[in-house]
Design an enzyme around this catalytic site. Structure first.
Site, PDB file in Angstrom:
ATOM      1  N   ARG A 112       2.820  -5.822   9.250  1.00 43.61           N
ATOM      2  CA  ARG A 112       2.111  -4.641   9.746  1.00 43.61           C
ATOM      3  C   ARG A 112       2.737  -4.147  11.046  1.00 43.61           C
ATOM      4  O   ARG A 112       2.847  -2.928  11.251  1.00 43.61           O
ATOM      5  CB  ARG A 112       0.622  -4.960   9.892  1.00 43.61           C
ATOM      6  CG  ARG A 112      -0.087  -4.920   8.533  1.00 43.61           C
ATOM      7  CD  ARG A 112      -1.467  -5.487   8.575  1.00 43.61           C
ATOM      8  NE  ARG A 112      -2.258  -5.122   7.385  1.00 43.61           N
ATOM      9  CZ  ARG A 112      -3.438  -5.647   7.094  1.00 43.61           C
ATOM     10  NH1 ARG A 112      -3.990  -6.543   7.892  1.00 43.61           N
ATOM     11  NH2 ARG A 112      -4.093  -5.271   6.004  1.00 43.61           N
TER      12      ARG A 112
ATOM     13  N   ASN B 207      -1.862   0.664   6.756  1.00 47.25           N
ATOM     14  CA  ASN B 207      -1.319  -0.562   7.340  1.00 47.25           C
ATOM     15  C   ASN B 207      -0.488  -1.413   6.378  1.00 47.25           C
ATOM     16  O   ASN B 207      -0.422  -2.631   6.512  1.00 47.25           O
ATOM     17  CB  ASN B 207      -2.442  -1.368   8.004  1.00 47.25           C
ATOM     18  CG  ASN B 207      -3.536  -1.746   7.021  1.00 47.25           C
ATOM     19  OD1 ASN B 207      -3.443  -1.453   5.841  1.00 47.25           O
ATOM     20  ND2 ASN B 207      -4.558  -2.415   7.515  1.00 47.25           N
TER      21      ASN B 207
ATOM     22  N   HIS C 171      -2.047  -5.444   1.889  1.00 42.25           N
ATOM     23  CA  HIS C 171      -3.387  -6.040   1.757  1.00 42.25           C
ATOM     24  C   HIS C 171      -3.245  -7.522   1.452  1.00 42.25           C
ATOM     25  O   HIS C 171      -2.308  -7.931   0.765  1.00 42.25           O
ATOM     26  CB  HIS C 171      -4.156  -5.390   0.599  1.00 42.25           C
ATOM     27  CG  HIS C 171      -5.389  -6.155   0.210  1.00 42.25           C
ATOM     28  ND1 HIS C 171      -6.599  -5.978   0.840  1.00 42.25           N
ATOM     29  CD2 HIS C 171      -5.581  -7.160  -0.702  1.00 42.25           C
ATOM     30  CE1 HIS C 171      -7.490  -6.822   0.323  1.00 42.25           C
ATOM     31  NE2 HIS C 171      -6.895  -7.546  -0.619  1.00 42.25           N
TER      32      HIS C 171
ATOM     33  N   LYS D 290       0.816  -1.214   0.000  1.00 43.10           N
ATOM     34  CA  LYS D 290       0.000   0.000   0.000  1.00 43.10           C
ATOM     35  C   LYS D 290       0.859   1.279   0.000  1.00 43.10           C
ATOM     36  O   LYS D 290       2.068   1.232   0.268  1.00 43.10           O
ATOM     37  CB  LYS D 290      -0.920  -0.025   1.224  1.00 43.10           C
ATOM     38  CG  LYS D 290      -1.971  -1.157   1.196  1.00 43.10           C
ATOM     39  CD  LYS D 290      -2.873  -1.074   2.428  1.00 43.10           C
ATOM     40  CE  LYS D 290      -4.000  -2.081   2.388  1.00 43.10           C
ATOM     41  NZ  LYS D 290      -4.925  -1.921   3.544  1.00 43.10           N
TER      42      LYS D 290
ATOM     43  N   ARG E  62      -1.912 -13.857   5.282  1.00 42.88           N
ATOM     44  CA  ARG E  62      -2.531 -13.051   6.339  1.00 42.88           C
ATOM     45  C   ARG E  62      -1.734 -13.157   7.640  1.00 42.88           C
ATOM     46  O   ARG E  62      -1.628 -12.183   8.398  1.00 42.88           O
ATOM     47  CB  ARG E  62      -4.012 -13.427   6.519  1.00 42.88           C
ATOM     48  CG  ARG E  62      -4.860 -12.987   5.318  1.00 42.88           C
ATOM     49  CD  ARG E  62      -6.330 -12.870   5.626  1.00 42.88           C
ATOM     50  NE  ARG E  62      -6.644 -11.840   6.593  1.00 42.88           N
ATOM     51  CZ  ARG E  62      -7.085 -10.609   6.303  1.00 42.88           C
ATOM     52  NH1 ARG E  62      -7.230 -10.215   5.040  1.00 42.88           N
ATOM     53  NH2 ARG E  62      -7.368  -9.756   7.253  1.00 42.88           N
TER      54      ARG E  62
ATOM     55  N   GLU F 194     -10.298 -10.815  -6.441  1.00 39.70           N
ATOM     56  CA  GLU F 194      -9.274  -9.769  -6.404  1.00 39.70           C
ATOM     57  C   GLU F 194      -8.185  -9.996  -7.456  1.00 39.70           C
ATOM     58  O   GLU F 194      -7.663  -9.033  -8.032  1.00 39.70           O
ATOM     59  CB  GLU F 194      -8.676  -9.694  -4.999  1.00 39.70           C
ATOM     60  CG  GLU F 194      -9.707  -9.175  -3.993  1.00 39.70           C
ATOM     61  CD  GLU F 194      -9.191  -9.076  -2.570  1.00 39.70           C
ATOM     62  OE1 GLU F 194      -9.910  -8.511  -1.727  1.00 39.70           O
ATOM     63  OE2 GLU F 194      -8.068  -9.569  -2.294  1.00 39.70           O
TER      64      GLU F 194
ATOM     65  N   PHE G 113     -14.768   4.454   7.771  1.00 40.15           N
ATOM     66  CA  PHE G 113     -13.388   4.669   7.305  1.00 40.15           C
ATOM     67  C   PHE G 113     -13.261   4.649   5.787  1.00 40.15           C
ATOM     68  O   PHE G 113     -12.164   4.804   5.254  1.00 40.15           O
ATOM     69  CB  PHE G 113     -12.456   3.616   7.927  1.00 40.15           C
ATOM     70  CG  PHE G 113     -12.820   2.176   7.613  1.00 40.15           C
ATOM     71  CD1 PHE G 113     -12.413   1.582   6.427  1.00 40.15           C
ATOM     72  CD2 PHE G 113     -13.556   1.426   8.522  1.00 40.15           C
ATOM     73  CE1 PHE G 113     -12.741   0.265   6.133  1.00 40.15           C
ATOM     74  CE2 PHE G 113     -13.894   0.101   8.238  1.00 40.15           C
ATOM     75  CZ  PHE G 113     -13.486  -0.472   7.041  1.00 40.15           C
TER      76      PHE G 113
ATOM     77  N   TYR H 237     -12.707  -1.985  -3.097  1.00 42.25           N
ATOM     78  CA  TYR H 237     -13.127  -2.037  -1.690  1.00 42.25           C
ATOM     79  C   TYR H 237     -14.640  -1.892  -1.531  1.00 42.25           C
ATOM     80  O   TYR H 237     -15.104  -1.422  -0.487  1.00 42.25           O
ATOM     81  CB  TYR H 237     -12.409  -0.945  -0.896  1.00 42.25           C
ATOM     82  CG  TYR H 237     -10.999  -1.303  -0.484  1.00 42.25           C
ATOM     83  CD1 TYR H 237     -10.748  -2.395   0.363  1.00 42.25           C
ATOM     84  CD2 TYR H 237      -9.909  -0.550  -0.906  1.00 42.25           C
ATOM     85  CE1 TYR H 237      -9.469  -2.715   0.769  1.00 42.25           C
ATOM     86  CE2 TYR H 237      -8.611  -0.871  -0.503  1.00 42.25           C
ATOM     87  CZ  TYR H 237      -8.400  -1.958   0.336  1.00 42.25           C
ATOM     88  OH  TYR H 237      -7.125  -2.283   0.746  1.00 42.25           O
TER      89      TYR H 237
HETATM   90  P1  IDP Z   1      -7.807  -6.305   6.196  1.00 40.79           P
HETATM   91  O1  IDP Z   1      -7.023  -5.420   5.248  1.00 40.79           O
HETATM   92  O2  IDP Z   1      -6.985  -6.713   7.387  1.00 40.79           O
HETATM   93  O3  IDP Z   1      -8.475  -7.470   5.500  1.00 40.79           O
HETATM   94  P2  IDP Z   1     -10.452  -5.060   6.266  1.00 40.79           P
HETATM   95  O4  IDP Z   1     -11.375  -5.151   7.435  1.00 40.79           O
HETATM   96  O5  IDP Z   1     -10.779  -5.867   5.059  1.00 40.79           O
HETATM   97  O6  IDP Z   1      -8.974  -5.399   6.814  1.00 40.79           O
HETATM   98  O7  IDP Z   1     -10.362  -3.527   5.874  1.00 40.79           O
HETATM   99  C1  IDP Z   1      -9.757  -3.121   4.662  1.00 40.79           C
HETATM  100  C2  IDP Z   1      -8.851  -1.960   4.947  1.00 40.79           C
HETATM  101  O8  IDP Z   1      -9.626  -0.848   5.423  1.00 40.79           O
HETATM  102  C3  IDP Z   1      -7.826  -2.201   6.072  1.00 40.79           C
HETATM  103  O9  IDP Z   1      -6.670  -2.902   5.660  1.00 40.79           O
HETATM  104  C4  IDP Z   1      -7.514  -0.787   6.488  1.00 40.79           C
HETATM  105  O10 IDP Z   1      -6.649  -0.154   5.549  1.00 40.79           O
HETATM  106  C5  IDP Z   1      -8.903  -0.135   6.418  1.00 40.79           C
HETATM  107  N1  IDP Z   1      -9.642  -0.275   7.692  1.00 40.79           N
HETATM  108  C6  IDP Z   1     -10.275  -1.370   8.152  1.00 40.79           C
HETATM  109  N2  IDP Z   1     -10.863  -1.169   9.340  1.00 40.79           N
HETATM  110  C7  IDP Z   1     -10.610   0.104   9.658  1.00 40.79           C
HETATM  111  C8  IDP Z   1     -10.973   0.917  10.782  1.00 40.79           C
HETATM  112  O11 IDP Z   1     -11.642   0.485  11.733  1.00 40.79           O
HETATM  113  N3  IDP Z   1     -10.523   2.200  10.747  1.00 40.79           N
HETATM  114  C9  IDP Z   1      -9.786   2.698   9.723  1.00 40.79           C
HETATM  115  N4  IDP Z   1      -9.425   1.962   8.641  1.00 40.79           N
HETATM  116  C10 IDP Z   1      -9.836   0.680   8.606  1.00 40.79           C
HETATM  117 MG    MG Z   2      -9.964  -7.458   4.060  1.00 41.13          MG
END
Ligand code: IDP
Ligand code: MG
Length: 140
Positions: A102, A112, A115, A9, A85, A126, A57, A49
């Site tokens: 991360r 973070n 992905h 990212k 993961r 994807e 968010f 997304y």
């Molecule tokens: P993941 O990337 O660990 O699968 P997801 O829940 O799929 O997490 O969320 C996609 C992306 O959205 C996250 O990687 C992060 O960049 C952002 N994100 C997810 N949850 C939050 C949150 O609670 N606050 C702010 N950003 C978030």
């Molecule tokens: Mg995800």
């Protein structure tokens, strides 16, 4: 062999840790089956997304993901989805295990670093989102 979609990212790109992250991917035994850099438009990022559309968010996530080009890869390994993961760590880097990407490279829950697909159907969607048939077979 299972495949998953990985993205490096914009926060990691700006910090110039792409090389370190790719090293860690290879050290962990993944094969990089395809890779490219792309600069997502807002519309493309919203499409990728779409499951998060409407969440608080979402707008920050879309503007973050369009800040710079990103590195997109098809990773291959036994249990690639779960293994990737594990190597990424939890969504919130403050909760991520030591030794995860991360924990080591991410700043905040939004910024973070990486992905990864979360399930086989998601990985398929994807991979098809980013890579054409030509790109998917060109590296075999
Ligand atoms: P993941 O990337 O660990 O699968 P997801 O829940 O799929 O997490 O969320 C996609 C992306 O959205 C996250 O990687 C992060 O960049 C952002 N994100 C997810 N949850 C939050 C949150 O609670 N606050 C702010 N950003 C978030
Ligand atoms: Mg995800």
């Amino acid at each position: 062999m299972e495949q998953t979609l990985a993205i490096i990212k914009p926060d990691a790109v700006k910090k110039k840790v792409v090389g370190q992250i790719i090293d860690r991917i290879l050290q962990a035994g993944f094969t990089i089956r395809a890779a490219k850099t792309v600069r997502l438009t807002v519309r493309q990022a919203e499409g990728f997304y779409v499951v998060h559309c409407g969440k608080p968010f979402f707008d920050n996530l879309i503007s973050f993901m369009t800040e710079t080009p990103i590195w997109v890869m098809i990773l291959e390994k036994t249990d690639a989805i779960e293994e990737w993961r594990q190597l990424m760590g939890t969504t919130d880097p403050n909760e991520a295990e030591p030794g995860t990407l991360r924990r080591d490279f991410a700043e905040t829950i939004t910024r973070n670093a990486v992905h990864g697909s979360d399930a086989p159907e998601t990985a398929k969607r994807e991979i098809l989102f980013f890579f054409s048939e030509f790109e998917r077979i060109a590296h075999l």
